[in-house]
Design a protein around this motif. Sequence first.
Motif, PDB file in Angstrom:
ATOM      1  N   LYS A 295      27.472 -72.447  62.819  1.00  0.00           N
ATOM      2  CA  LYS A 295      25.878 -73.139  62.632  1.00  0.00           C
ATOM      3  C   LYS A 295      25.647 -74.048  63.632  1.00  0.00           C
ATOM      4  CE  LYS A 295      25.071 -75.738  59.228  1.00  0.00           C
ATOM      5  NZ  LYS A 295      24.759 -75.825  57.590  1.00  0.00           N
ATOM      6  N   GLY A 296      26.441 -74.897  63.856  1.00  0.00           N
ATOM      7  CA  GLY A 296      26.150 -75.948  64.869  1.00  0.00           C
ATOM      8  C   GLY A 296      25.889 -75.418  66.457  1.00  0.00           C
ATOM      9  N   ALA A 297      26.592 -74.294  66.698  1.00  0.00           N
ATOM     10  CA  ALA A 297      26.557 -73.643  68.062  1.00  0.00           C
ATOM     11  C   ALA A 297      25.274 -72.918  68.122  1.00  0.00           C
ATOM     12  CB  ALA A 297      27.932 -72.901  68.480  1.00  0.00           C
ATOM     13  N   ASN A 298      24.651 -72.272  67.059  1.00  0.00           N
ATOM     14  CA  ASN A 298      23.689 -71.321  67.200  1.00  0.00           C
ATOM     15  C   ASN A 298      22.310 -71.910  66.639  1.00  0.00           C
ATOM     16  OD1 ASN A 298      25.011 -69.016  68.482  1.00  0.00           O
ATOM     17  ND2 ASN A 298      26.514 -69.591  66.757  1.00  0.00           N
ATOM     18  N   GLY A 299      22.503 -73.010  65.875  1.00  0.00           N
ATOM     19  CA  GLY A 299      21.145 -73.555  65.443  1.00  0.00           C
ATOM     20  C   GLY A 299      20.267 -73.247  64.631  1.00  0.00           C
ATOM     21  N   TYR A 300      21.197 -72.363  63.723  1.00  0.00           N
ATOM     22  CA  TYR A 300      20.363 -71.594  62.524  1.00  0.00           C
ATOM     23  C   TYR A 300      20.612 -72.489  61.062  1.00  0.00           C
ATOM     24  CZ  TYR A 300      25.038 -69.538  61.925  1.00  0.00           C
ATOM     25  OH  TYR A 300      26.334 -69.399  61.941  1.00  0.00           O
ATOM     26  N   THR A 301      19.579 -72.291  60.205  1.00  0.00           N
ATOM     27  CA  THR A 301      19.865 -72.693  58.681  1.00  0.00           C
ATOM     28  C   THR A 301      20.480 -71.734  57.949  1.00  0.00           C
ATOM     29  OG1 THR A 301      18.053 -74.273  59.305  1.00  0.00           O
ATOM     30  CG2 THR A 301      18.688 -74.065  56.782  1.00  0.00           C
ATOM     31  N   THR A 302      21.673 -72.063  57.183  1.00  0.00           N
ATOM     32  CA  THR A 302      21.935 -71.417  56.039  1.00  0.00           C
ATOM     33  C   THR A 302      21.276 -71.488  54.612  1.00  0.00           C
ATOM     34  OG1 THR A 302      23.580 -72.932  55.463  1.00  0.00           O
ATOM     35  CG2 THR A 302      24.263 -70.792  57.005  1.00  0.00           C
ATOM     36  N   VAL A 303      20.994 -70.189  54.149  1.00  0.00           N
ATOM     37  CA  VAL A 303      20.369 -70.128  52.681  1.00  0.00           C
ATOM     38  C   VAL A 303      21.314 -69.502  51.807  1.00  0.00           C
ATOM     39  CG1 VAL A 303      18.641 -69.285  51.444  1.00  0.00           C
ATOM     40  CG2 VAL A 303      18.013 -70.086  53.596  1.00  0.00           C
ATOM     41  N   VAL A 304      21.903 -70.040  50.778  1.00  0.00           N
ATOM     42  CA  VAL A 304      23.036 -69.672  49.924  1.00  0.00           C
ATOM     43  C   VAL A 304      22.498 -68.578  48.890  1.00  0.00           C
ATOM     44  CG1 VAL A 304      24.839 -70.331  48.668  1.00  0.00           C
ATOM     45  CG2 VAL A 304      24.284 -71.597  50.750  1.00  0.00           C
ATOM     46  N   PHE A 305      22.899 -67.494  48.825  1.00  0.00           N
ATOM     47  CA  PHE A 305      22.566 -66.510  47.316  1.00  0.00           C
ATOM     48  C   PHE A 305      23.784 -66.378  46.624  1.00  0.00           C
ATOM     49  CE2 PHE A 305      19.553 -65.706  51.019  1.00  0.00           C
ATOM     50  CZ  PHE A 305      18.513 -65.249  50.233  1.00  0.00           C
ATOM     51  N   ASP A 306      23.500 -66.123  45.340  1.00  0.00           N
ATOM     52  CA  ASP A 306      24.611 -65.998  44.515  1.00  0.00           C
ATOM     53  C   ASP A 306      25.299 -64.579  44.542  1.00  0.00           C
ATOM     54  OD1 ASP A 306      24.128 -68.503  43.288  1.00  0.00           O
ATOM     55  OD2 ASP A 306      22.867 -67.706  41.568  1.00  0.00           O
ATOM     56  N   ASP A 307      24.686 -63.843  45.216  1.00  0.00           N
ATOM     57  CA  ASP A 307      25.193 -62.283  44.980  1.00  0.00           C
ATOM     58  C   ASP A 307      24.875 -61.635  46.235  1.00  0.00           C
ATOM     59  OD1 ASP A 307      22.795 -61.262  44.136  1.00  0.00           O
ATOM     60  OD2 ASP A 307      23.617 -61.577  42.114  1.00  0.00           O
ATOM     61  N   LEU A 308      25.487 -60.483  46.483  1.00  0.00           N
ATOM     62  CA  LEU A 308      25.013 -59.555  47.539  1.00  0.00           C
ATOM     63  C   LEU A 308      23.549 -58.917  47.358  1.00  0.00           C
ATOM     64  CD1 LEU A 308      26.043 -58.221  50.419  1.00  0.00           C
ATOM     65  CD2 LEU A 308      26.651 -56.256  48.867  1.00  0.00           C
ATOM     66  N   PRO A 309      23.337 -58.436  46.354  1.00  0.00           N
ATOM     67  CA  PRO A 309      21.874 -57.730  46.281  1.00  0.00           C
ATOM     68  C   PRO A 309      20.740 -58.773  46.399  1.00  0.00           C
ATOM     69  CG  PRO A 309      23.026 -56.965  44.504  1.00  0.00           C
ATOM     70  CD  PRO A 309      24.181 -58.182  45.267  1.00  0.00           C
ATOM     71  N   THR A 310      20.787 -59.970  45.978  1.00  0.00           N
ATOM     72  CA  THR A 310      19.737 -60.933  46.164  1.00  0.00           C
ATOM     73  C   THR A 310      19.921 -61.533  47.530  1.00  0.00           C
ATOM     74  OG1 THR A 310      21.260 -62.635  45.366  1.00  0.00           O
ATOM     75  CG2 THR A 310      19.678 -61.682  43.878  1.00  0.00           C
ATOM     76  N   GLN A 311      21.008 -61.484  48.377  1.00  0.00           N
ATOM     77  CA  GLN A 311      21.102 -61.628  49.618  1.00  0.00           C
ATOM     78  C   GLN A 311      20.405 -60.670  50.495  1.00  0.00           C
ATOM     79  OE1 GLN A 311      24.892 -61.300  51.416  1.00  0.00           O
ATOM     80  NE2 GLN A 311      24.477 -62.690  53.059  1.00  0.00           N
ATOM     81  N   LEU A 312      20.413 -59.511  50.169  1.00  0.00           N
ATOM     82  CA  LEU A 312      20.187 -58.592  51.092  1.00  0.00           C
ATOM     83  C   LEU A 312      18.405 -58.280  50.847  1.00  0.00           C
ATOM     84  CD1 LEU A 312      23.079 -55.920  51.014  1.00  0.00           C
ATOM     85  CD2 LEU A 312      22.551 -57.626  52.905  1.00  0.00           C
ATOM     86  N   ALA A 313      18.132 -58.585  49.553  1.00  0.00           N
ATOM     87  CA  ALA A 313      16.820 -58.587  49.290  1.00  0.00           C
ATOM     88  C   ALA A 313      15.926 -59.639  50.057  1.00  0.00           C
ATOM     89  CB  ALA A 313      16.606 -58.624  47.676  1.00  0.00           C
ATOM     90  N   GLY A 314      16.786 -60.951  50.235  1.00  0.00           N
ATOM     91  CA  GLY A 314      16.015 -62.021  51.000  1.00  0.00           C
ATOM     92  C   GLY A 314      15.897 -61.420  52.473  1.00  0.00           C
ATOM     93  N   VAL A 315      16.792 -60.593  52.826  1.00  0.00           N
ATOM     94  CA  VAL A 315      16.322 -59.955  54.204  1.00  0.00           C
ATOM     95  C   VAL A 315      15.135 -59.049  54.307  1.00  0.00           C
ATOM     96  CG1 VAL A 315      17.275 -58.739  56.347  1.00  0.00           C
ATOM     97  CG2 VAL A 315      18.857 -60.140  55.020  1.00  0.00           C
ATOM     98  N   LEU A 316      15.185 -58.141  53.268  1.00  0.00           N
ATOM     99  CA  LEU A 316      13.922 -57.455  53.241  1.00  0.00           C
ATOM    100  C   LEU A 316      12.626 -58.107  53.052  1.00  0.00           C
ATOM    101  CD1 LEU A 316      15.259 -54.184  51.208  1.00  0.00           C
ATOM    102  CD2 LEU A 316      14.647 -54.301  53.552  1.00  0.00           C
ATOM    103  N   ALA A 317      12.683 -59.087  52.305  1.00  0.00           N
ATOM    104  CA  ALA A 317      11.480 -59.902  51.930  1.00  0.00           C
ATOM    105  C   ALA A 317      10.984 -60.856  52.987  1.00  0.00           C
ATOM    106  CB  ALA A 317      11.542 -60.599  50.601  1.00  0.00           C
ATOM    107  N   GLY A 318      11.896 -60.954  54.067  1.00  0.00           N
ATOM    108  CA  GLY A 318      11.603 -61.932  55.057  1.00  0.00           C
ATOM    109  C   GLY A 318      11.988 -63.344  54.851  1.00  0.00           C
ATOM    110  N   ARG A 319      12.449 -63.630  53.551  1.00  0.00           N
ATOM    111  CA  ARG A 319      13.207 -64.850  53.317  1.00  0.00           C
ATOM    112  C   ARG A 319      13.924 -65.634  54.300  1.00  0.00           C
ATOM    113  NH1 ARG A 319      15.890 -67.122  47.589  1.00  0.00           N
ATOM    114  NH2 ARG A 319      16.181 -69.241  48.070  1.00  0.00           N
ATOM    115  N   VAL A 320      14.918 -64.831  54.655  1.00  0.00           N
ATOM    116  CA  VAL A 320      15.853 -65.029  55.823  1.00  0.00           C
ATOM    117  C   VAL A 320      15.672 -63.954  56.839  1.00  0.00           C
ATOM    118  CG1 VAL A 320      17.401 -66.305  54.386  1.00  0.00           C
ATOM    119  CG2 VAL A 320      17.642 -63.902  54.607  1.00  0.00           C
ATOM    120  N   GLU A 321      16.000 -64.120  58.283  1.00  0.00           N
ATOM    121  CA  GLU A 321      15.735 -63.427  59.119  1.00  0.00           C
ATOM    122  C   GLU A 321      17.030 -62.546  59.216  1.00  0.00           C
ATOM    123  OE1 GLU A 321      12.582 -66.102  59.624  1.00  0.00           O
ATOM    124  OE2 GLU A 321      14.829 -66.578  59.382  1.00  0.00           O
ATOM    125  N   GLY A 322      18.049 -63.094  58.831  1.00  0.00           N
ATOM    126  CA  GLY A 322      19.446 -62.322  58.905  1.00  0.00           C
ATOM    127  C   GLY A 322      20.384 -62.511  57.981  1.00  0.00           C
TER     128      GLY A 322
END
Length: 278
Positions: free
Chosen positions: A176-203
């Motif tokens: 994180k420090g070297a690349n300057g992004y912010t992490t968003v923590v999800f409880d499981d894989l489905p909600t993590q990937l739904a976050g990408v689809l919904a634009g809540r996170v960029e990756g």
Amino acid sequence: MSTSRPRRVGAFAAAALISVLGLAACGSSDDGGGDAAATNASGVTTITKGKLKACTHLSYKPFEFKEGSKVVGFDVDLTDLVAKKLGLEQEVVDIEFATITSGAAFAAKKCDIGYGATTITDERKKAVLFSDPYFEATQALIVKKGSGITDLPGLKGKKIGVQTDTTGQSYAEDNKGANGYTTVVFDDLPTQLAGVLAGRVEGAINDNGPLFDYVKDNPSTEVVKEFQTGEKYGLMVKKDDPNAQKIVDAANEAMKAAQADGTYNTIYKKWFGVDAPK
């Protein structure tokens, strides 16, 4: 950068020749079961008579996920081989991932064995006993197509999704420090990937196997980078416990036999569509 193909992960594992379609694990509640613990002919004592209770955390396709009322997947089929060798039937318990890797699920007698595409690490070895490795994996970055992001530096000033208590989370935090992004923590894989689809996170960063599986059904996403972390998966049992040692010994024997007789490759091809790496 074009999407790389998955390094369709390696294998060191699994048991006696049986139909991979035959033994299906059933979902269960996470209580102790109605039958008292018992020692069977294999000399192993289990929480519930006749059952090998297996803790995992759903959903992590294609390793463990629900198909109708059944829990299925690569890890499930391999653990069916272990159960068969012990003369038992697998019963799946869906539980928080951290309770397995911390050893709490074993201490609370929720399960006899655990899995979840779990990377063997020195830190986790302090809490649980691992089987021999049965799968090789690495971390990968998934984004929406057309984002222009091809690697971690492209996420500067943006948000990246991670799954709690995973090696993917550790990798993202370490960089994180070297690349300057912010992490968003999800409880499981489905909600993590739904976050990408919904634009809540960029990756998002997670293991390469589930991410490549996900993009097959979600073509608006792509895996743009794999990070060669050299990870290996193992099954888990209670640490410093003679009975659990018998279970893990049986698991190692079962996986070695399946590797030798072709059963492992059959299971691998069933879930990944290609032969297992040699």
